[in-house]
Scaffold this motif. Structure first.
Motif, PDB file in Angstrom:
ATOM      1  N   PHE B  93      71.862 -59.265 -43.916  1.00  0.00           N
ATOM      2  CA  PHE B  93      72.680 -60.284 -43.269  1.00  0.00           C
ATOM      3  C   PHE B  93      72.249 -60.490 -41.827  1.00  0.00           C
ATOM      4  O   PHE B  93      71.940 -61.599 -41.399  1.00  0.00           O
ATOM      5  CB  PHE B  93      74.146 -59.839 -43.347  1.00  0.00           C
ATOM      6  CG  PHE B  93      75.104 -60.634 -42.512  1.00  0.00           C
ATOM      7  CD1 PHE B  93      75.623 -61.828 -42.985  1.00  0.00           C
ATOM      8  CD2 PHE B  93      75.506 -60.181 -41.269  1.00  0.00           C
ATOM      9  CE1 PHE B  93      76.516 -62.554 -42.220  1.00  0.00           C
ATOM     10  CE2 PHE B  93      76.400 -60.901 -40.505  1.00  0.00           C
ATOM     11  CZ  PHE B  93      76.898 -62.090 -40.984  1.00  0.00           C
ATOM     12  N   LEU B  97      70.141 -63.711 -40.074  1.00  0.00           N
ATOM     13  CA  LEU B  97      70.732 -64.524 -39.015  1.00  0.00           C
ATOM     14  C   LEU B  97      69.917 -64.463 -37.736  1.00  0.00           C
ATOM     15  O   LEU B  97      69.757 -65.474 -37.052  1.00  0.00           O
ATOM     16  CB  LEU B  97      72.169 -64.079 -38.753  1.00  0.00           C
ATOM     17  CG  LEU B  97      73.131 -64.497 -39.869  1.00  0.00           C
ATOM     18  CD1 LEU B  97      74.522 -64.003 -39.562  1.00  0.00           C
ATOM     19  CD2 LEU B  97      73.138 -66.008 -40.022  1.00  0.00           C
ATOM     20  N   VAL B 101      69.335 -68.345 -37.226  1.00  0.00           N
ATOM     21  CA  VAL B 101      70.350 -69.065 -36.466  1.00  0.00           C
ATOM     22  C   VAL B 101      70.546 -68.493 -35.065  1.00  0.00           C
ATOM     23  O   VAL B 101      70.594 -69.223 -34.087  1.00  0.00           O
ATOM     24  CB  VAL B 101      71.685 -69.060 -37.216  1.00  0.00           C
ATOM     25  CG1 VAL B 101      72.619 -70.076 -36.610  1.00  0.00           C
ATOM     26  CG2 VAL B 101      71.472 -69.376 -38.682  1.00  0.00           C
ATOM     27  N   LEU B 102      70.679 -67.205 -34.999  1.00  0.00           N
ATOM     28  CA  LEU B 102      71.028 -66.589 -33.721  1.00  0.00           C
ATOM     29  C   LEU B 102      69.867 -65.711 -33.264  1.00  0.00           C
ATOM     30  O   LEU B 102      69.899 -64.494 -33.404  1.00  0.00           O
ATOM     31  CB  LEU B 102      72.280 -65.718 -33.874  1.00  0.00           C
ATOM     32  CG  LEU B 102      73.575 -66.438 -34.213  1.00  0.00           C
ATOM     33  CD1 LEU B 102      74.644 -65.427 -34.572  1.00  0.00           C
ATOM     34  CD2 LEU B 102      74.038 -67.271 -33.046  1.00  0.00           C
ATOM     35  N   THR B 105      70.662 -62.799 -30.554  1.00  0.00           N
ATOM     36  CA  THR B 105      71.765 -61.854 -30.706  1.00  0.00           C
ATOM     37  C   THR B 105      71.235 -60.527 -31.256  1.00  0.00           C
ATOM     38  O   THR B 105      70.448 -60.520 -32.189  1.00  0.00           O
ATOM     39  CB  THR B 105      72.800 -62.411 -31.688  1.00  0.00           C
ATOM     40  OG1 THR B 105      73.083 -63.737 -31.289  1.00  0.00           O
ATOM     41  CG2 THR B 105      74.061 -61.598 -31.689  1.00  0.00           C
ATOM     42  N   ILE B 109      75.469 -56.269 -33.125  1.00  0.00           N
ATOM     43  CA  ILE B 109      76.674 -57.097 -32.965  1.00  0.00           C
ATOM     44  C   ILE B 109      77.024 -57.749 -34.295  1.00  0.00           C
ATOM     45  O   ILE B 109      78.177 -57.743 -34.738  1.00  0.00           O
ATOM     46  CB  ILE B 109      76.432 -58.174 -31.896  1.00  0.00           C
ATOM     47  CG1 ILE B 109      76.108 -57.487 -30.587  1.00  0.00           C
ATOM     48  CG2 ILE B 109      77.612 -59.130 -31.815  1.00  0.00           C
ATOM     49  CD1 ILE B 109      76.846 -57.941 -29.414  1.00  0.00           C
ATOM     50  N   LEU B 110      75.994 -58.301 -34.941  1.00  0.00           N
ATOM     51  CA  LEU B 110      76.249 -58.946 -36.231  1.00  0.00           C
ATOM     52  C   LEU B 110      76.688 -57.919 -37.267  1.00  0.00           C
ATOM     53  O   LEU B 110      77.569 -58.184 -38.086  1.00  0.00           O
ATOM     54  CB  LEU B 110      74.984 -59.663 -36.703  1.00  0.00           C
ATOM     55  CG  LEU B 110      74.622 -60.859 -35.848  1.00  0.00           C
ATOM     56  CD1 LEU B 110      73.222 -61.333 -36.169  1.00  0.00           C
ATOM     57  CD2 LEU B 110      75.621 -61.980 -36.090  1.00  0.00           C
ATOM     58  N   SER B 257      71.824 -75.780 -42.495  1.00  0.00           N
ATOM     59  CA  SER B 257      73.067 -75.176 -42.019  1.00  0.00           C
ATOM     60  C   SER B 257      74.010 -74.910 -43.188  1.00  0.00           C
ATOM     61  O   SER B 257      74.775 -73.945 -43.184  1.00  0.00           O
ATOM     62  CB  SER B 257      73.732 -76.084 -40.990  1.00  0.00           C
ATOM     63  OG  SER B 257      73.845 -77.388 -41.504  1.00  0.00           O
ATOM     64  N   ALA B 260      73.090 -71.650 -44.516  1.00  0.00           N
ATOM     65  CA  ALA B 260      73.585 -70.567 -43.670  1.00  0.00           C
ATOM     66  C   ALA B 260      75.058 -70.310 -43.956  1.00  0.00           C
ATOM     67  O   ALA B 260      75.486 -69.155 -44.075  1.00  0.00           O
ATOM     68  CB  ALA B 260      73.386 -70.927 -42.198  1.00  0.00           C
ATOM     69  N   ILE B 264      76.492 -66.812 -45.386  1.00  0.00           N
ATOM     70  CA  ILE B 264      77.425 -65.949 -44.645  1.00  0.00           C
ATOM     71  C   ILE B 264      78.691 -65.691 -45.462  1.00  0.00           C
ATOM     72  O   ILE B 264      79.148 -64.556 -45.569  1.00  0.00           O
ATOM     73  CB  ILE B 264      77.770 -66.565 -43.275  1.00  0.00           C
ATOM     74  CG1 ILE B 264      76.504 -66.693 -42.439  1.00  0.00           C
ATOM     75  CG2 ILE B 264      78.766 -65.694 -42.542  1.00  0.00           C
ATOM     76  CD1 ILE B 264      76.686 -67.535 -41.208  1.00  0.00           C
TER      77      ILE B 264
END
Lengths: 536, 354
Positions: B93, B97, B101-102, B105, B109-110, B257, B260, B264
């Motif tokens: 996961f 991401l 997308v991120l 990050t 944190i995720l 998107s 995504a 998620i």
């Protein structure tokens, strides 16, 4: 399984209740004496310093002119009715009784009760405390010398607001009457709509000091007996000194007091109440409150307006779709703006992002702060508007909308995009038919904005999943909150996102535990002309 | 009062999630044959065992079958299996991401975010997870179909030829990985006692596996049709790339998107479900009365393990593609079959509660 759980809960409750009863204090009793002096003294003591309670001593025009007195609250009783229906008969008409009827000490009370008082509701009471309660409800007590029972007559005449259009749930086509503060008026509004003896109205009382009357209304044979019993059980459990509005009751009997979503629906509309009763739900009418509580409550009724049933089915379906979109906008639009503008600028087409970033050049604040600020301002305006008198409310909207909004933009403080987003969000949230649902959305909106600022769109989706998990775990009187979506009941979707025409509303919603599932015969539209062209 | 469809729906939901990211095989036929059979076998075994012990979970009846010591050992092994399984899911996961997308990050944190959300749902119980799945499923299917339909015009059927170029062998060889995904239905062995209509659970389960197979096959077909077999093999998240490829004029862009969002939601439910099963197994092996106390320490372990910094993306792909499937298959198919064999030989069954 569901039933099993219910039984378990019920038996648990019963055990608790019985144990409480055995320990509870015995009910106080103070019988009336047969001497009028004692009774008068006792009652005067009870009603000491109660300026609204009137004692009137009199003598009855019969036999040896026995002494008597009446007690009533002049603020709760109708004076003309006292004069016409109580005093006139016992003082004047008592002399013109049919021949052959001898008034004696023994039959005096019975004769008055049976032949003289022209009021609809009359009974006797032998207990001083009970009598006090009746007087405080607005009834009149007549105590006669030599008798240890008082006559109680209903002569209530309270001032009340006229039935008018409900302000929180306005309507274009359907009925326009709304509930008022008076319990019996409200019950009459319901009874007028369901003229069947199967509509049962049971009364209960809550609040040691306020002694507020609560009417539990349901349709026998349609409402689930277990839920009815559970409602009554929960009402009985309420142990508080005051119930001033239905909101008090709501938090006492809700499954969870801390949920963000309303677990009990309230409405000011009698037509809505009647409709819910016919679906097998239960209505709680609380005295002195214009909002009636409807249980069990699921998410769906919060998205329905009673207007939907007056409008054409196709149009109502369209409006409902609009409403679900509005729900999503109200919850997510500001958060999405924050996420897209601060994390995923590449998600938007190039031209759009150019336009957006042009308007946001030279702005001092990051988009997150901007949005939070403006949303906060909007909440302030909304609260100010709700609390202020209507005349000043106009000034608030001018100051808020025009002065702050416009000048914040022209001063280069806030981007126009933010203002558009906040305004759209506001309009969308006003579209929701339930004020309670709107309030939960208002809180969640802020949570979503913060999540979006931390984790972008991922934060939003994770936030939505938490909300979904929360919604899935909620139950209102044992009914899963997201029915009929989860658990899915395809048959009951006919009145959810869509609203099918009335002739097709063949069955009642299953999830409220309706016992009599068939509402009507579906084949009752006018015969369709034959398409084959067969003509006699 | 659990609705079993939901459990099965979860399976549909999460398996394409993995495949979308990891569809490495070069033939769209792969998901249709061998893996389906192993999936069926796992389901059949779990169901047979469930029939013998209608009120026991896997962790409980292994003790009945193998005796206390060996049974607890098997239970412990399963705890470890579910734990590693969940950690891999969490890692996937965050990996996905951060790559898509991120990008800035940090992983942990995720990881923390998804463990918290999944753990919240898991703490609410299996019923809530099941309802969530039921609610999300229509959106999930609609979203996937939406992308399929949009992607079809971009396909070049020529890239799919020649069919069965290297014979049947490569197909069989590349079946191991998807087989281990289908084997994830073994979580059902932990859930059967909670299913309220066990009789239907079997047929629904088969249906779910078939549906998953169908979706995966179409997914692979489309990916291959667009990118060709060579390039697809290099892609880490082919489905994501497919969605990225879709563009209709100026209006319909950035369809990825949607992927995504689907990913998620699917992953959250998967983490919730596996966390629940893991906590349940732990509680039962350790003899706790409730599973919730087990959730918190396990969540911490999962966050720490998933955030272990030394695994790179390539290594994760290798673990998932090569090392993990054989181990997974042992737990998903071999061990349950052995348990069933023992049950048949020793003729044990128990109807009553544990």
């Amino acid at each position: 399984m569901f039933n099993k759980m219910f039984n378990k809960i019920l038996t648990l409750r019963e055990k608790k209740d019985s144990s409480q009863n055995s320990q509870g204090q015995p009910k106080e009793e103070r019988p009336l004496s047969s001497h009028i002096e004692d009774n008068l003294l006792a009652l005067r003591q009870v009603f000491d310093l109660c300026a609204d309670i009137t004692f009137r001593e009199l003598r009855l025009n019969a036999g040896n002119s026995p002494r008597a007195f009446i007690v009533f609250s002049d603020s709760l009783c109708d004076p003309t009715q006292i004069n016409e229906s109580i005093l006139k008969p016992i003082m004047q008409e008592i002399t013109a009784l049919p021949a052959g009827l001898q008034l004696t000490q023994a039959n005096l009370q019975q004769v008055i009760l049976e032949r003289l008082l022209n009021v609809g509701k009359a009974q006797t009471s032998t207990d001083i405390l009970q009598l006090v309660h009746f007087v405080l409800e607005g009834q009149l007590a007549l105590v006669i010398d030599g008798s240890s029972a008082a006559i109680i007559a209903g002569v209530q005449g309270m001032k009340q607001r006229a039935v008018d259009e409900p302000t929180t749930e306005p309507n274009v086509r359907g009925p326009r009457d709304g509930f008022v503060e008076n319990l019996s008026t409200n019950l009459s509004l319901i009874r007028r709509r369901i003229r069947s003896s199967r509509l049962k109205i049971e009364t209960a009382e809550a609040g040691a000091l306020t002694r507020t009357k609560i009417a539990v209304c349901y349709i026998q044979g349609i409402a689930n007996d277990k839920i009815v019993a559970e409602v009554k059980q929960r009402l009985r459990r309420i142990n508080t000194d005051s119930v001033l509005a239905s909101g008090y009751i709501e938090e006492f009997i809700a499954d969870q007091s801390f949920s963000l979503f309303p677990l009990i629906q309230y409405t000011e509309r009698p037509d809505r109440t009647a409709g819910s009763l016919l679906e097998g739900r239960i209505a709680l009418v609380v005295d002195n409150t214009p909002s009636v509580l409807l249980v069990p409550c699921t998410f769906l009724p919060l998205m329905q307006a009673s207007e939907d049933y007056s409008n054409a089915a196709t149009f109502a379906t369209f409006i409902r779709a609009l409403r679900f979109i509005a729900l999503n906008i109200a919850l997510l639009l500001p958060a999405l703006t924050v996420a897209v503008l601060s994390f995923h600028q590449d998600f938007l087409p190039t031209q759009l992002i150019e336009t957006l970033s042009n308007t946001r050049q030279d702005l001092p604040l990051p988009i997150f702060v901007e949005i939070i600020l403006m949303e906060f301002l909007f909440e302030l305006l909304q609260e100010a508007g709700a609390r202020l008198p209507q005349t000043i409310g106009q000034a608030v909207s001018t100051v808020g909308g025009l002065v702050i909004g416009q000048s914040a933009v022209s001063a280069g403080f806030i981007s126009p995009v933010t203002v558009i987003v906040v305004a759209l969000t506001a309009i969308a949230s006003f579209t929701l038919p339930s004020y309670a649902a709107e309030n939960s959305i208002r809180i969640l909106r802020f949570a979503m904005i913060i999540l979006a600022a931390v984790l972008g769109s991922v934060g939003i989706i994770l936030g939505l999943m938490v909300i979904l998990a929360h919604l899935c775990s909620l139950r209102s009187f044992g009914i899963p909150y997201l029915s009929p979506f989860a658990p899915l009941s395809l048959r009951d979707l006919k009145d959810s996102f869509i609203r099918v025409p009335w002739p097709l509303m063949k069955t009642r919603p299953r999830f409220f535990g309706a016992k009599e599932p068939i509402r009507q015969d579906p084949r009752q539209g006018p015969a369709q002309p034959d398409k084959g062209g067969k003509r006699p | 009062m659990l609705l079993f469809i939901l459990v099965m729906a979860t399976v549909i939901l999460f398996v394409p999630g993995i495949t979308a990211a990891k569809a490495k095989q070069s033939a769209w036929l792969v998901p249709l044959f061998l893996p389906v059979l192993t999936g069926f076998a796992t389901l059949w075994t779990a169901w047979k065992l469930g029939q013998r012990f209608p009120q026991h979970t896997l962790a409980q009846y292994s003790v009945v079958l193998l005796g206390k010591a060996a049974g607890k050992l098997v239970g412990g092994a399963y705890i470890l299996f579910f734990l590693v399984f969940n950690v891999l899911v969490i890692r996937e996961f965050s990996q996905f991401l951060t790559l898509t997308v991120l990008s800035k990050t940090p992983h942990y944190i995720l990881n923390i975010a998804i463990v918290l959300v999944g753990g919240y749902a898991a703490a609410k119980g299996i019923e809530v997870i099941a309802r969530m799945t039921q609610f999300v499923l229509p959106f999930f299917v609609a979203g996937t179909l939406f992308i399929f339909v949009l992607a079809i015009p971009a396909m070049e059927p020529g890239k799919l030829l020649p069919l069965l170029e290297g014979g049947v062998l490569p197909i069989i060889r590349s079946s191991v990985t998807p087989a281990s995904w289908y084997g994830e239905v073994i979580v059902l062995a932990m859930l059967l006692p909670a299913v309220n209509k066990p009789r239907e659970a079997k047929s629904r389960g088969y249906l779910a596996i078939l549906a998953v197979a169908g979706f995966l096959s179409v997914d692979t077909l489309i990916t291959l049709g667009i990118f060709g077999p060579e390039f697809t093999g290099y892609l880490q998240f082919p489905f994501w790339n497919v969605a990225k490829y879709i563009e209709y004029g100026n209006y319909l862009q950035r369809v990825e998107s949607v992927v995504a969002v689907l990913w998620i939601t699917g992953m959250t439910i998967k983490v919730a479900l596996v966390s629940y099963v893991l906590a349940l197994a732990t509680a039962q092996v350790l003899g706790l009365t409730a599973y919730r106390p087990a959730l918190y320490p396990l969540a911490l372990v999962q966050i720490l393990a998933a955030s272990y910094p030394l695994i790179s993306m390539g290594e994760l792909g290798e673990i998932l593609g090569q090392y993990w499937p054989p181990y997974a298959l042992i737990f998903e198919l071999v061990l349950p079959l052995l348990l069933l064999l023992v049950a048949l030989i020793r003729g044990k069954r128990r109807e009553g509660p544990p």
